[in-house]
Scaffold this motif. Sequence first.
Motif, PDB file in Angstrom:
ATOM      1  N   MET A 195       0.802  -1.220   0.000  1.00 58.19           N
ATOM      2  CA  MET A 195       0.000   0.000   0.000  1.00 58.19           C
ATOM      3  C   MET A 195       0.842   1.280   0.000  1.00 58.19           C
ATOM      4  N   THR A 196       2.159   1.142   0.162  1.00 57.29           N
ATOM      5  CA  THR A 196       3.007   2.336   0.032  1.00 57.29           C
ATOM      6  C   THR A 196       3.624   2.415  -1.365  1.00 57.29           C
ATOM      7  N   ALA A 197       3.316   1.424  -2.200  1.00 60.69           N
ATOM      8  CA  ALA A 197       3.675   1.508  -3.629  1.00 60.69           C
ATOM      9  C   ALA A 197       2.568   2.328  -4.308  1.00 60.69           C
ATOM     10  N   PRO A 198       2.865   2.887  -5.478  1.00 62.21           N
ATOM     11  CA  PRO A 198       1.825   3.701  -6.136  1.00 62.21           C
ATOM     12  C   PRO A 198       0.707   2.852  -6.746  1.00 62.21           C
ATOM     13  N   VAL A 199      -0.053   2.209  -5.900  1.00 64.19           N
ATOM     14  CA  VAL A 199      -1.221   1.417  -6.347  1.00 64.19           C
ATOM     15  C   VAL A 199      -2.455   1.933  -5.609  1.00 64.19           C
ATOM     16  N   THR A 200      -3.620   1.795  -6.247  1.00 58.87           N
ATOM     17  CA  THR A 200      -4.842   2.242  -5.572  1.00 58.87           C
ATOM     18  C   THR A 200      -5.497   1.048  -4.879  1.00 58.87           C
ATOM     19  N   GLU A 201      -6.354   1.363  -3.926  1.00 60.06           N
ATOM     20  CA  GLU A 201      -7.091   0.320  -3.212  1.00 60.06           C
ATOM     21  C   GLU A 201      -7.943  -0.479  -4.195  1.00 60.06           C
ATOM     22  N   ASN A 202      -8.539   0.212  -5.166  1.00 58.62           N
ATOM     23  CA  ASN A 202      -9.382  -0.472  -6.161  1.00 58.62           C
ATOM     24  C   ASN A 202      -8.585  -1.520  -6.935  1.00 58.62           C
ATOM     25  N   GLU A 203      -7.378  -1.134  -7.344  1.00 58.96           N
ATOM     26  CA  GLU A 203      -6.543  -2.067  -8.116  1.00 58.96           C
ATOM     27  C   GLU A 203      -6.221  -3.306  -7.289  1.00 58.96           C
ATOM     28  N   VAL A 204      -5.883  -3.088  -6.017  1.00 62.67           N
ATOM     29  CA  VAL A 204      -5.494  -4.213  -5.156  1.00 62.67           C
ATOM     30  C   VAL A 204      -6.682  -5.153  -4.952  1.00 62.67           C
ATOM     31  N   VAL A 205      -7.831  -4.590  -4.566  1.00 66.19           N
ATOM     32  CA  VAL A 205      -9.012  -5.421  -4.285  1.00 66.19           C
ATOM     33  C   VAL A 205      -9.452  -6.154  -5.555  1.00 66.19           C
ATOM     34  N   LEU A 206      -9.480  -5.433  -6.651  1.00 66.61           N
ATOM     35  CA  LEU A 206      -9.957  -6.030  -7.901  1.00 66.61           C
ATOM     36  C   LEU A 206      -9.001  -7.135  -8.385  1.00 66.61           C
ATOM     37  N   ALA A 207      -7.698  -6.905  -8.240  1.00 57.52           N
ATOM     38  CA  ALA A 207      -6.731  -7.917  -8.687  1.00 57.52           C
ATOM     39  C   ALA A 207      -6.854  -9.177  -7.837  1.00 57.52           C
ATOM     40  N   THR A 235     -22.150  -8.329  -5.496  1.00 54.44           N
ATOM     41  CA  THR A 235     -20.695  -8.533  -5.606  1.00 54.44           C
ATOM     42  C   THR A 235     -19.971  -7.184  -5.670  1.00 54.44           C
ATOM     43  N   VAL A 236     -20.486  -6.283  -6.493  1.00 59.57           N
ATOM     44  CA  VAL A 236     -19.852  -4.957  -6.624  1.00 59.57           C
ATOM     45  C   VAL A 236     -19.889  -4.227  -5.277  1.00 59.57           C
ATOM     46  N   LEU A 237     -21.009  -4.315  -4.599  1.00 64.97           N
ATOM     47  CA  LEU A 237     -21.142  -3.635  -3.303  1.00 64.97           C
ATOM     48  C   LEU A 237     -20.137  -4.178  -2.281  1.00 64.97           C
ATOM     49  N   LEU A 238     -19.985  -5.499  -2.241  1.00 63.80           N
ATOM     50  CA  LEU A 238     -19.044  -6.103  -1.292  1.00 63.80           C
ATOM     51  C   LEU A 238     -17.597  -5.717  -1.633  1.00 63.80           C
ATOM     52  N   LEU A 239     -17.277  -5.673  -2.917  1.00 63.09           N
ATOM     53  CA  LEU A 239     -15.917  -5.285  -3.309  1.00 63.09           C
ATOM     54  C   LEU A 239     -15.667  -3.811  -3.014  1.00 63.09           C
ATOM     55  N   PHE A 240     -16.691  -3.004  -3.217  1.00 67.44           N
ATOM     56  CA  PHE A 240     -16.582  -1.576  -2.892  1.00 67.44           C
ATOM     57  C   PHE A 240     -16.345  -1.401  -1.379  1.00 67.44           C
ATOM     58  N   THR A 241     -17.095  -2.179  -0.584  1.00 61.59           N
ATOM     59  CA  THR A 241     -16.909  -2.123   0.875  1.00 61.59           C
ATOM     60  C   THR A 241     -15.473  -2.509   1.238  1.00 61.59           C
ATOM     61  N   ALA A 242     -14.954  -3.528   0.549  1.00 65.13           N
ATOM     62  CA  ALA A 242     -13.580  -3.970   0.824  1.00 65.13           C
ATOM     63  C   ALA A 242     -12.573  -2.853   0.549  1.00 65.13           C
ATOM     64  N   THR A 243     -12.781  -2.107  -0.538  1.00 68.61           N
ATOM     65  CA  THR A 243     -11.833  -1.020  -0.845  1.00 68.61           C
ATOM     66  C   THR A 243     -11.920   0.079   0.213  1.00 68.61           C
ATOM     67  N   ARG A 244     -13.146   0.341   0.698  1.00 64.98           N
ATOM     68  CA  ARG A 244     -13.312   1.380   1.741  1.00 64.98           C
ATOM     69  C   ARG A 244     -12.644   0.940   3.038  1.00 64.98           C
ATOM     70  N   ILE A 245     -12.741  -0.357   3.354  1.00 70.40           N
ATOM     71  CA  ILE A 245     -12.107  -0.866   4.584  1.00 70.40           C
ATOM     72  C   ILE A 245     -10.584  -0.738   4.459  1.00 70.40           C
ATOM     73  N   LEU A 246     -10.082  -1.059   3.271  1.00 70.18           N
ATOM     74  CA  LEU A 246      -8.629  -0.960   3.041  1.00 70.18           C
ATOM     75  C   LEU A 246      -8.167   0.498   3.195  1.00 70.18           C
ATOM     76  N   GLU A 247      -8.956   1.407   2.700  1.00 72.26           N
ATOM     77  CA  GLU A 247      -8.651   2.840   2.845  1.00 72.26           C
ATOM     78  C   GLU A 247      -8.691   3.262   4.312  1.00 72.26           C
ATOM     79  N   ALA A 248      -9.711   2.733   5.010  1.00 68.68           N
ATOM     80  CA  ALA A 248      -9.908   3.129   6.411  1.00 68.68           C
ATOM     81  C   ALA A 248      -8.775   2.644   7.309  1.00 68.68           C
ATOM     82  N   HIS A 249      -8.034   1.601   6.865  1.00 67.66           N
ATOM     83  CA  HIS A 249      -6.893   1.111   7.657  1.00 67.66           C
ATOM     84  C   HIS A 249      -5.883   2.221   7.911  1.00 67.66           C
ATOM     85  N   ARG A 250      -5.760   3.137   6.950  1.00 69.45           N
ATOM     86  CA  ARG A 250      -4.792   4.240   7.089  1.00 69.45           C
ATOM     87  C   ARG A 250      -5.207   5.204   8.197  1.00 69.45           C
ATOM     88  N   LEU A 251      -6.514   5.255   8.459  1.00 67.21           N
ATOM     89  CA  LEU A 251      -7.007   6.237   9.435  1.00 67.21           C
ATOM     90  C   LEU A 251      -7.252   5.631  10.808  1.00 67.21           C
TER      91      LEU A 251
END
Lengths: 248, 325
Positions: A91-103, A231-247
Amino acid sequence: MRAFFPLLRREIGFYFRTSIAYVVGVFFLLITGFSFWFLAVRLSQQAMDGDIAHIFFTSFWFWLSMLIVTPLLTMRLFAEENRMGTIETLMTAPVTENEVVLAKFTSAYLVFLLLWLPTLAYPLLGKACGGQFPVPPLSLVASSQLGVALIGAFFLSVGLLCSILTRHQVVAAMVCLAVLGLWLSSSLITIQFQLEAAEPLAHFIAAPRHMRDFATGILDSRTIVWYFSATVLLLFTATRILEAHRLR
Amino acid sequence: MPLSNDILIRVNNLTRRFARCEALAAVSFEAVRGEIIGLLGPNGSGKTTTLRILSGYLAPTCGEVEMAGMDITAHSLDVRKKIGYLPESVPLYPEMKVEEYLLFRGRIKGLKKTRLFSRLRDVVDQCGLGEVLHRTIGNLSRGFRQRTGLADCLIHEPEILLLDEPLVGLDAAQTHLIRELLLDLREGRTLLFSTHMLCEAERLSNRVLILNGGRTAALDAPDALLRAARRLQADIQAPLGDVKNALESLEGGREARLSEKDDGWTRLSLPADGAPLPAGLEEWAARRQWPLRNLAYDAPTFDELFLRLTTLPPKVRNPKRRKSP
């Protein structure tokens, strides 16, 4: 989405490099193969209600394989990164949360679809081995596989979400198993506990009912939209959780 | 005065609160291109939190952080292209081979094919990874894992390097190699590294930032800190009150520290910069017919100075989370 493909490649590579794909594959093909063989033998001996595709995709063994394969494919996706600390370098590499979750999701999904690929040959293998049952039409096989693909995507996104919440793979797997188990038995629960108000909802989301429809060739657009959006909603939630880890 | 585009790290009033404590409180500093800053402090002083915020892994609670001229919160993705970050535990994927791992990291950092392979060759040479390039990371020694992590940091030629304990767990030869590498890397970059090895920090850093309980205890060049800490000391056979009254006539007397000793003597301590020479102090005491003893300079080592600066009260607890009595 520049980092998506390198991430996807690594994730898929992990399944095959660590033998997870092979172990899960052998387990899955044993269950589904045994289940199909058992049905083929019974259908050859006596007439049954519905054709082999319908019975196969609504059997106990089908759901057992779905319930076990999902946590096995998803439990490590984030839990392992959290435990080893590699999530920090990732997560300190130039990647977005969306890319990580989707991959991560796509890798698990591709392996899941790969597991189902050999089952397409089951009817032909059954006939070649002398089975006395009618081969299901291609359209029925296609609609059944579409059902597997949609329900599988939903199940895997539940598993991914469970994995992102913990650093222990076993916890992720157990939580995923419990959630999916409850999901599958939601209709039974509402009847058992006489939750009449919840019955329409439980009926609407009941995966066994959806799979029965797909296996009889009924393609209901509401069901397709429901699995896609869940499925989209759950993946979206996952990206938000990943973002929230920083806070946190 | 450095040019504004030479300031690669600008931290202003950086504060980070966790559920039960304030890990960082109003930390401010700047780092210019070509500078190595050593981040020092006891365990739990906020070193790792500082590096995690600067790397974009954690968000600050308040305060501003600018990396390469960009705000870390508003331009997180762009900032991450400019930094190389090595966490303390050197987390790597153990099932991958070194070459495979570095290529993967280069790709997610946006390196195109031609540049990726040329950078791979460069970092392998720089970090001495040639002999383990085709080995699985899980089978590597700590030193090679450290070098692999460092190679990952360098592969996209970042302007800012953030290294959390890069020298920990290495043998003498490996420490020497990494130290030389860090010195080479400073060219055109800013390097911020945390360490518990004070001698290495003193040797490598242009400046050190010493944290204690999440607060800045000191920020300066090691030499300057040592110079400022050097004091001229003597015991005077006179009551403390009399010595205090006479300080006005002593050069540097305003910054003197006095303490009463058990045997009735008074300990006088003056900053070495701006204090009289020992002969001047002797003359000042002789004029008052005060005998002197133990007249000497107190020049602490860097370790002693660090201990003095970091034996302050523990970190402030977050008052919002306190249970009411």
